[in-house]
Design a protein around this motif. Structure first.
Motif, PDB file in Angstrom:
ATOM      1  N   GLU A   1       1.833   2.976  -2.943  1.00 44.98           N
ATOM      2  CA  GLU A   1       1.771   4.348  -3.446  1.00 44.98           C
ATOM      3  C   GLU A   1       1.546   4.401  -4.953  1.00 44.98           C
ATOM      4  OE1 GLU A   1       1.935   8.531  -3.288  1.00 44.98           O
ATOM      5  OE2 GLU A   1       1.804   7.057  -1.666  1.00 44.98           O
ATOM      6  N   LEU A   2       2.137   3.456  -5.704  1.00 45.29           N
ATOM      7  CA  LEU A   2       2.108   3.536  -7.159  1.00 45.29           C
ATOM      8  C   LEU A   2       1.007   2.694  -7.791  1.00 45.29           C
ATOM      9  CD1 LEU A   2       5.948   3.338  -7.892  1.00 45.29           C
ATOM     10  CD2 LEU A   2       4.531   5.374  -7.662  1.00 45.29           C
ATOM     11  N   LYS A   3       0.823   1.464  -7.300  1.00 44.62           N
ATOM     12  CA  LYS A   3      -0.047   0.520  -8.010  1.00 44.62           C
ATOM     13  C   LYS A   3      -1.226   0.010  -7.196  1.00 44.62           C
ATOM     14  CE  LYS A   3       2.482   0.385 -11.798  1.00 44.62           C
ATOM     15  NZ  LYS A   3       1.954   0.877 -13.105  1.00 44.62           N
ATOM     16  N   LEU A   4      -1.083  -0.064  -5.869  1.00 43.93           N
ATOM     17  CA  LEU A   4      -2.100  -0.736  -5.054  1.00 43.93           C
ATOM     18  C   LEU A   4      -2.589   0.165  -3.924  1.00 43.93           C
ATOM     19  CD1 LEU A   4      -0.229  -4.157  -4.770  1.00 43.93           C
ATOM     20  CD2 LEU A   4      -2.125  -3.631  -6.325  1.00 43.93           C
TER      21      LEU A   4
ATOM     22  N   ILE B   1      15.949  10.308  -8.482  1.00 44.19           N
ATOM     23  CA  ILE B   1      14.665  10.940  -8.195  1.00 44.19           C
ATOM     24  C   ILE B   1      14.093  10.475  -6.866  1.00 44.19           C
ATOM     25  CG2 ILE B   1      12.286  11.251  -8.994  1.00 44.19           C
ATOM     26  CD1 ILE B   1      13.339  10.941 -11.841  1.00 44.19           C
ATOM     27  N   LEU B   2      13.918   9.164  -6.721  1.00 47.68           N
ATOM     28  CA  LEU B   2      13.198   8.667  -5.544  1.00 47.68           C
ATOM     29  C   LEU B   2      14.018   8.814  -4.274  1.00 47.68           C
ATOM     30  CD1 LEU B   2      10.642   7.323  -4.508  1.00 47.68           C
ATOM     31  CD2 LEU B   2      11.730   5.114  -4.890  1.00 47.68           C
ATOM     32  N   PHE B   3      15.220   8.216  -4.242  1.00 48.35           N
ATOM     33  CA  PHE B   3      16.020   8.244  -3.019  1.00 48.35           C
ATOM     34  C   PHE B   3      16.414   9.648  -2.584  1.00 48.35           C
ATOM     35  CE2 PHE B   3      16.941   3.636  -3.823  1.00 48.35           C
ATOM     36  CZ  PHE B   3      16.410   3.194  -2.630  1.00 48.35           C
ATOM     37  N   PRO B   4      16.842  10.536  -3.485  1.00 47.96           N
ATOM     38  CA  PRO B   4      17.152  11.905  -3.019  1.00 47.96           C
ATOM     39  C   PRO B   4      15.957  12.612  -2.399  1.00 47.96           C
ATOM     40  CG  PRO B   4      18.126  11.516  -5.170  1.00 47.96           C
ATOM     41  CD  PRO B   4      17.249  10.342  -4.893  1.00 47.96           C
ATOM     42  N   ASN B   5      14.753  12.345  -2.913  1.00 44.49           N
ATOM     43  CA  ASN B   5      13.580  13.041  -2.407  1.00 44.49           C
ATOM     44  C   ASN B   5      13.082  12.491  -1.082  1.00 44.49           C
ATOM     45  OD1 ASN B   5      12.291  15.228  -4.230  1.00 44.49           O
ATOM     46  ND2 ASN B   5      13.057  13.700  -5.673  1.00 44.49           N
ATOM     47  N   ILE B   6      13.303  11.216  -0.826  1.00 40.59           N
ATOM     48  CA  ILE B   6      12.836  10.631   0.441  1.00 40.59           C
ATOM     49  C   ILE B   6      13.988  10.446   1.420  1.00 40.59           C
ATOM     50  CG2 ILE B   6      10.962   9.423  -0.740  1.00 40.59           C
ATOM     51  CD1 ILE B   6      12.521   6.821  -0.369  1.00 40.59           C
TER      52      ILE B   6
ATOM     53  N   PHE C   1       7.057   2.481  12.824  1.00 41.39           N
ATOM     54  CA  PHE C   1       7.753   3.764  12.717  1.00 41.39           C
ATOM     55  C   PHE C   1       8.426   3.901  11.350  1.00 41.39           C
ATOM     56  CE2 PHE C   1       7.737   2.313  17.116  1.00 41.39           C
ATOM     57  CZ  PHE C   1       7.111   3.373  17.743  1.00 41.39           C
ATOM     58  N   THR C   2       9.024   2.818  10.867  1.00 46.76           N
ATOM     59  CA  THR C   2       9.656   2.862   9.550  1.00 46.76           C
ATOM     60  C   THR C   2       8.622   3.099   8.461  1.00 46.76           C
ATOM     61  OG1 THR C   2      11.315   1.275  10.347  1.00 46.76           O
ATOM     62  CG2 THR C   2      11.198   1.638   7.980  1.00 46.76           C
ATOM     63  N   TYR C   3       7.495   2.407   8.561  1.00 46.46           N
ATOM     64  CA  TYR C   3       6.451   2.571   7.545  1.00 46.46           C
ATOM     65  C   TYR C   3       5.920   4.002   7.530  1.00 46.46           C
ATOM     66  CZ  TYR C   3       1.934   2.407   5.264  1.00 46.46           C
ATOM     67  OH  TYR C   3       0.863   2.694   4.456  1.00 46.46           O
ATOM     68  N   ARG C   4       5.667   4.560   8.705  1.00 43.71           N
ATOM     69  CA  ARG C   4       5.110   5.913   8.762  1.00 43.71           C
ATOM     70  C   ARG C   4       6.065   6.932   8.149  1.00 43.71           C
ATOM     71  NH1 ARG C   4      -0.195   5.983   8.965  1.00 43.71           N
ATOM     72  NH2 ARG C   4      -1.003   4.539  10.550  1.00 43.71           N
ATOM     73  N   THR C   5       7.347   6.843   8.458  1.00 46.09           N
ATOM     74  CA  THR C   5       8.300   7.821   7.934  1.00 46.09           C
ATOM     75  C   THR C   5       8.462   7.685   6.421  1.00 46.09           C
ATOM     76  OG1 THR C   5      10.102   6.294   8.509  1.00 46.09           O
ATOM     77  CG2 THR C   5       9.586   8.037  10.080  1.00 46.09           C
ATOM     78  N   ILE C   6       8.530   6.453   5.926  1.00 47.91           N
ATOM     79  CA  ILE C   6       8.682   6.248   4.477  1.00 47.91           C
ATOM     80  C   ILE C   6       7.412   6.656   3.746  1.00 47.91           C
ATOM     81  CG2 ILE C   6       8.957   4.493   2.687  1.00 47.91           C
ATOM     82  CD1 ILE C   6      10.886   3.038   4.485  1.00 47.91           C
ATOM     83  N   ASP C   7       6.261   6.266   4.263  1.00 44.85           N
ATOM     84  CA  ASP C   7       4.999   6.614   3.617  1.00 44.85           C
ATOM     85  C   ASP C   7       4.786   8.124   3.604  1.00 44.85           C
ATOM     86  OD1 ASP C   7       2.365   5.764   2.468  1.00 44.85           O
ATOM     87  OD2 ASP C   7       1.600   6.748   4.278  1.00 44.85           O
TER      88      ASP C   7
ATOM     89  N   ALA D   1       7.128  10.387   3.641  1.00 47.48           N
ATOM     90  CA  ALA D   1       8.090  10.961   2.698  1.00 47.48           C
ATOM     91  C   ALA D   1       7.627  10.789   1.256  1.00 47.48           C
ATOM     92  CB  ALA D   1       9.464  10.309   2.895  1.00 47.48           C
ATOM     93  N   LEU D   2       7.070   9.625   0.938  1.00 51.27           N
ATOM     94  CA  LEU D   2       6.577   9.379  -0.420  1.00 51.27           C
ATOM     95  C   LEU D   2       5.411  10.306  -0.757  1.00 51.27           C
ATOM     96  CD1 LEU D   2       6.668   5.469  -0.559  1.00 51.27           C
ATOM     97  CD2 LEU D   2       8.175   7.042  -1.763  1.00 51.27           C
ATOM     98  N   GLN D   3       4.506  10.494   0.197  1.00 48.32           N
ATOM     99  CA  GLN D   3       3.359  11.363  -0.069  1.00 48.32           C
ATOM    100  C   GLN D   3       3.755  12.835  -0.103  1.00 48.32           C
ATOM    101  OE1 GLN D   3      -0.430  10.458   1.856  1.00 48.32           O
ATOM    102  NE2 GLN D   3       0.425   8.562   2.665  1.00 48.32           N
ATOM    103  N   ALA D   4       4.706  13.220   0.746  1.00 47.45           N
ATOM    104  CA  ALA D   4       5.119  14.623   0.787  1.00 47.45           C
ATOM    105  C   ALA D   4       5.820  15.047  -0.496  1.00 47.45           C
ATOM    106  CB  ALA D   4       6.035  14.864   1.981  1.00 47.45           C
ATOM    107  N   THR D   5       6.568  14.140  -1.109  1.00 47.57           N
ATOM    108  CA  THR D   5       7.287  14.456  -2.345  1.00 47.57           C
ATOM    109  C   THR D   5       6.476  14.148  -3.590  1.00 47.57           C
ATOM    110  OG1 THR D   5       8.327  12.260  -2.310  1.00 47.57           O
ATOM    111  CG2 THR D   5       9.540  14.062  -1.288  1.00 47.57           C
ATOM    112  N   ASN D   6       5.248  13.622  -3.391  1.00 52.72           N
ATOM    113  CA  ASN D   6       4.397  13.258  -4.530  1.00 52.72           C
ATOM    114  C   ASN D   6       5.146  12.308  -5.462  1.00 52.72           C
ATOM    115  OD1 ASN D   6       2.175  13.161  -6.137  1.00 52.72           O
ATOM    116  ND2 ASN D   6       2.011  15.378  -6.439  1.00 52.72           N
TER     117      ASN D   6
END
Length: 273
Positions: free
Chosen positions: A86-89, A179-184, A144-150, A152-157
């Motif tokens: 999400e951030l670098k690659l 910031i990160l953990f509360p949002n995801i 399933f874990t990857y989809r939910t985390i990914d 969440a990261l995209q939804a919270t920008n």
């Protein structure tokens, strides 16, 4: 006319979904139900037989340990990889998505046999142990874990939130905690619930890799259902109630949106600068 047809199809779909569940619940409470349309009577005798069996509580404990371990391990493996993409690659996103679905695309029986072929000859005493089962089941839930985390990261920008926090002078520990953990968190909760449901119903790996050496709920259900089929329905009802309670506990925490977190960073601007 279209609305009427739509309602009919909706009712048929609901009946298709709910009738098997309702039948299992009724069968679990029935005394005898073989030659009549409705049960001849109702009783909680089978429930008492199940909950007074020490093997049930042992298998429930094992399944709970397996679920918690798999959730923890899958998050530890996927979260850093998803953050890096999400951030670098971002160019590796398609590769990670393809890699994450491999365990889901391959039948569990083939995966279990492959794991046996690899780990059985090793001098390390891992074959037939709970550790091997935890590692194996983790591979199944990675998609399933990857989809939910990914998601969440995209939804919270997450990228913009982290860049804004870094601009304000926040360190990575503060970013992760505030910031990160509360949002995801909501995404992690939903993913954990999905993984727990899958792990509690996983039979192939548990049966082939550990069997009765470390019996879980699905393996014990299969074992006792050959003696009394009603016990299988009772365990299905108990499993449904357990998952419902777990869902309620997770969802009762509420959702954390991005706005309060961002405003919190703004309030702490002097602290970070």
């Amino acid at each position: 006319m279209v609305k009427i047809i739509g309602k009919i199809f909706l009712i048929l779909i609901l009946l298709y979904i709910l009738l098997p569940i309702l039948s299992s619940v009724i069968f679990a409470f029935s005394t005898k139900w073989d030659t009549t349309i409705l049960p001849e009577g109702f009783s909680i005798e089978t429930f008492e037989k199940v909950i007074t069996n020490p093997d049930f509580w042992l298998s429930l404990l094992h399944s709970s340990i397996l679920s918690v371990s798999v959730i923890f391990l899958s998050v530890i493996l996927i979260l850093p990889a998803a953050l890096a993409v999400e951030l670098k690659l971002p160019q590796f996103r398609s590769f990670l998505e393809l890699f994450s679905i491999f365990p889901y695309a391959i039948p569990p029986v083939l995966l279990a046999l492959g794991i046996i072929q690899v780990f059985a000859p090793l001098p390390i005493p891992i074959y037939g142990t709970p550790l091997l089962l935890i590692l194996a089941v983790t591979t199944l839930v990675l998609p399933f874990t990857y989809r939910t985390i990914d998601n969440a990261l995209q939804a919270t920008n997450a990228k913009q939130l982290i860049e804004a926090a870094l601009t304000l002078g926040a360190d990575w520990i503060t970013i992760m905690q505030k910031i990160l953990f509360p949002n995801i968190l909501t995404g992690l909760q939903n993913g954990s619930l999905l993984v727990a449901s899958l792990v509690f119903g996983e039979f192939v790996f548990a049966n082939l890799l550990v069997g009765t050496n470390w019996i879980t709920i699905p393996v014990w259900t299969f074992k006792v259902s050959r003696i009394d089929g009603k016990i299988g329905s009772v365990l299905a009802v108990i499993n449904f109630v357990f998952v419902y309670i777990l869902s309620s506990l997770l969802l009762s925490k509420g959702e954390l949106g991005g706005i309060p977190i961002v405003s919190g960073v703004k309030r702490d601007k002097k602290k970070f600068s």
